[in-house]
Each structure stands twice: as structure tokens, then as C-alpha cells.
Design an enzyme around this catalytic site. Structure first.
Site, short mmCIF file in Angstrom:
data_model
loop_
_atom_site.label_atom_id
_atom_site.label_comp_id
_atom_site.label_asym_id
_atom_site.label_seq_id
_atom_site.Cartn_x
_atom_site.Cartn_y
_atom_site.Cartn_z
N MET A 76 0.20 5.19 3.90
CA MET A 76 0.13 4.69 5.25
C MET A 76 -0.30 6.30 5.93
O MET A 76 0.13 7.37 5.67
CB MET A 76 1.58 4.47 5.76
CG MET A 76 1.90 3.14 5.05
SD MET A 76 3.39 2.20 5.62
CE MET A 76 3.19 1.97 7.41
N PHE A 77 -0.70 5.87 7.14
CA PHE A 77 -1.03 6.80 8.17
C PHE A 77 -2.46 7.86 7.67
O PHE A 77 -2.41 8.92 8.35
CB PHE A 77 0.04 7.71 8.57
CG PHE A 77 1.26 7.01 9.02
CD1 PHE A 77 1.32 6.24 10.02
CD2 PHE A 77 2.41 6.88 8.17
CE1 PHE A 77 2.23 5.48 10.58
CE2 PHE A 77 3.49 6.08 8.52
CZ PHE A 77 3.64 5.35 9.62
N SER A 78 -2.98 7.26 6.49
CA SER A 78 -3.99 8.04 6.26
C SER A 78 -5.54 7.83 6.70
O SER A 78 -6.51 8.50 6.39
CB SER A 78 -4.04 8.04 4.48
OG SER A 78 -4.53 6.73 4.17
N LYS A 84 -6.87 4.53 6.69
CA LYS A 84 -7.87 3.56 5.82
C LYS A 84 -8.34 2.49 6.77
O LYS A 84 -9.29 2.38 6.96
CB LYS A 84 -6.56 2.84 4.93
CG LYS A 84 -6.02 3.63 4.03
CD LYS A 84 -5.14 2.62 2.95
CE LYS A 84 -3.76 2.12 3.75
NZ LYS A 84 -2.98 2.98 4.25
N GLU A 127 -5.41 -4.66 4.34
CA GLU A 127 -4.08 -4.78 3.88
C GLU A 127 -4.28 -5.66 2.57
O GLU A 127 -3.26 -6.46 2.22
CB GLU A 127 -3.08 -5.64 4.83
CG GLU A 127 -2.86 -4.94 6.02
CD GLU A 127 -1.98 -3.64 6.11
OE1 GLU A 127 -1.66 -3.39 5.06
OE2 GLU A 127 -1.79 -3.21 7.28
N CYS A 149 1.82 15.16 5.35
CA CYS A 149 3.57 15.05 4.88
C CYS A 149 4.15 15.63 6.23
O CYS A 149 3.88 16.89 6.73
CB CYS A 149 3.76 16.16 3.76
SG CYS A 149 5.49 16.18 3.43
N CYS A 198 4.28 14.27 1.22
CA CYS A 198 3.45 14.69 -0.36
C CYS A 198 4.54 14.31 -1.36
O CYS A 198 5.68 14.01 -1.34
CB CYS A 198 3.17 16.20 -0.16
SG CYS A 198 4.93 17.24 -0.47
P1 TMP Z 1 -0.92 0.37 6.68
O1 TMP Z 1 -1.13 0.90 5.14
O2 TMP Z 1 -2.05 -0.09 7.46
O3 TMP Z 1 -0.12 1.56 7.37
O4 TMP Z 1 0.08 -0.65 6.54
C1 TMP Z 1 0.99 -0.95 5.46
C2 TMP Z 1 2.02 -2.07 5.67
O5 TMP Z 1 2.72 -2.15 4.48
C3 TMP Z 1 2.85 -1.94 6.61
O6 TMP Z 1 3.16 -3.13 7.40
C4 TMP Z 1 3.95 -1.61 5.87
C5 TMP Z 1 3.92 -2.33 4.61
N1 TMP Z 1 4.58 -1.69 3.49
C6 TMP Z 1 5.30 -2.44 2.72
O7 TMP Z 1 5.59 -3.62 2.96
N2 TMP Z 1 5.90 -1.97 1.59
C7 TMP Z 1 5.75 -0.54 1.10
O8 TMP Z 1 6.35 -0.40 0.18
C8 TMP Z 1 5.00 0.15 1.99
C9 TMP Z 1 4.62 1.59 1.69
C10 TMP Z 1 4.17 -0.37 3.14
MG MG Z 2 -4.07 0.11 8.37
#
Ligand code: TMP
Ligand code: MG
Length: 195
Positions: free
Chosen positions: A17-19, A21, A89, A145, A183
Site C-alpha cells: 500500500m502507498f507505493s 500502484k 485492486e 517505510c 520495510c
Molecule cells: P491500495 O493497495 O490501493 O492501497 O488498497 C489496498 C486495499 O486493500 C485497502 O482497502 C486495504 C485493503 N487491505 C486488505 O483488505 N487486507 C490487507 O491485508 C491489506 C494489506 C490491505
Molecule cells: Mg490503490
């Protein structure tokens, strides 16, 4: 991307997340539109964080998308003249998403996917291992991180400021109120001691 090649292919953008994508997905989708390609974008019903009908990045960029419940639904919604199919997603779909992506690529379409490679436990998320294997092109992004400022490959889930337990449910929609990038060294997944 492939000089002299007129067929379809699968591109996968993954990372924590927050990378960035979704930012990267949107960048590629906009470029496809500039190239006068017909683009259709889908996202799973599960993620209702932001406005329905839009793929949204943490930084606030948007791209119009159709919300679907399953891979089969995408199949019935792709128009015959669509050149590029984007899915955000993608980790939330079941394994049949791979079959769909294969058939879209086999019918000369560029399939652009974005999803989390690892869940909060640091384990492969849903159909991602299969998609990583099938994709012609993989981009793995890293965040920063939040503990040490190094490159982050993992997503830390925090419940009341404490690392979530390994046994917690995998799916939990949310953003910076529950998750932060970490990290490998600073990623923590406590396990309950068995009596
Ligand atoms: P993102 O990749 O666009 O930041 O969104 C990831 C979504 O996935 C966010 O709604 C949170 C969710 N998520 C889970 O449901 N389970 C997990 O283990 C993680 C890391 C994220
Ligand atoms: Mg996203």
C-alpha cells in the site's frame, strides 16, 4: 510496448500500500486514451473507500471505473471494440480473474492490472501469485517505510496503534488510519501463543 507485435498481453503493477500502484495504473490509462485506444476500467465491489465508479489513488487522482462483483461480470461488460482493460485492486477477485485476463489478452487486448502482492501478514494476496506468473510484464513498486525511511515492501496493519495479529481477517478495507508502509525489518505480525 512490444515492437512489431499486434496481439494482447497482461501488465501487472504490484507492491505494498502507498507505493503508487493506482497512480501508475492511471498514468498508463491516460496515455492509452491519448493514443486513441478504447479503455474500460473495473474495480471490485469490496473496496468502497472512495467514490463508487472511480479508481482512486491515495494522492487523490481518479479515473472512471465500473464497479463489479466478479470476474464473470467483467467478461459480460467488455465491449467488442475495447483495446485496453484496466482492473484495480485485483487482489480482491477470486482465482477465476486469471482466466478472464488470459482470455482478454488472447483476444488482442492489453490488460492492465494493479493490486497488492502481499497481505498485512506478508503472505501472497488472493490470485496475485497466479497473475504474477501469467503476466508478460510486471512492475513491482515500493513505498517508504514509516519507521526508518527505507524502501518499503510490506504493509503494516495497525489496530489502535498496535500491529494486527496474524489470525486477523485478511480483508479489511481502509487507508492510512489502519495501514502504513514498512520495510521487511520493521514489518511486525505477532502470533497468538497457543496454550
Ligand atoms: P491500495 O493497495 O490501493 O492501497 O488498497 C489496498 C486495499 O486493500 C485497502 O482497502 C486495504 C485493503 N487491505 C486488505 O483488505 N487486507 C490487507 O491485508 C491489506 C494489506 C490491505
Ligand atoms: Mg490503490
Amino acid at each position: 510496448m512490444y515492437y512489431g507485435y499486434n496481439g494482447g498481453w497482461i501488465e501487472l503493477i504490484c507492491g505494498s500500500m502507498f507505493s503508487g500502484k493506482t497512480e501508475e495504473l492511471i498514468r498508463r490509462l491516460i496515455r492509452a486514451e491519448i493514443a486513441k485506444q478504447k479503455v474500460q476500467v473495473f474495480k471490485p465491489q469490496l473496496d468502497q473507500r472512495y467514490k463508487a465508479g472511480k479508481v482512486s489513488s491515495h494522492r487523490g487522482n481518479h479515473f472512471e471505473a465500473t464497479v463489479v462483483e466478479s470476474a464473470d461480470e467483467i467478461f459480460s461488460l467488455v465491449d467488442p471494440d475495447t483495446n485496453v482493460v484496466g482492473i484495480d485492486e485485483v487482489q480482491f477477485f477470486d482465482w477465476r480473474i486469471a482466466e478472464l485476463c488470459e482470455s482478454l489478452a488472447d483476444s488482442n487486448r492489453r490488460v492492465l492490472l494493479a493490486g497488492l502482492d502481499l497481505d498485512f501478514r506478508g503472505e501472497p494476496f488472493g490470485p496475485m501469485p497466479l497473475l504474477l506468473a501469467l503476466a508478460e510484464n510486471v512492475t513491482k513498486l515500493q513505498a517508504i517505510c514509516m519507521v526508518c525511511g527505507a524502501l518499503a515492501s510490506r504493509t503494516q496493519r495497525l489496530i489502535d496503534g498496535r500491529p494486527a495479529n496474524y489470525d486477523d481477517p485478511v480483508i479489511m478495507v481502509g487507508a492510512s488510519e489502519v495501514y502504513e508502509a514498512r520495510c521487511r525489518m520493521h514489518h511486525q505480525v505477532p502470533r497468538t501463543e497457543k496454550a
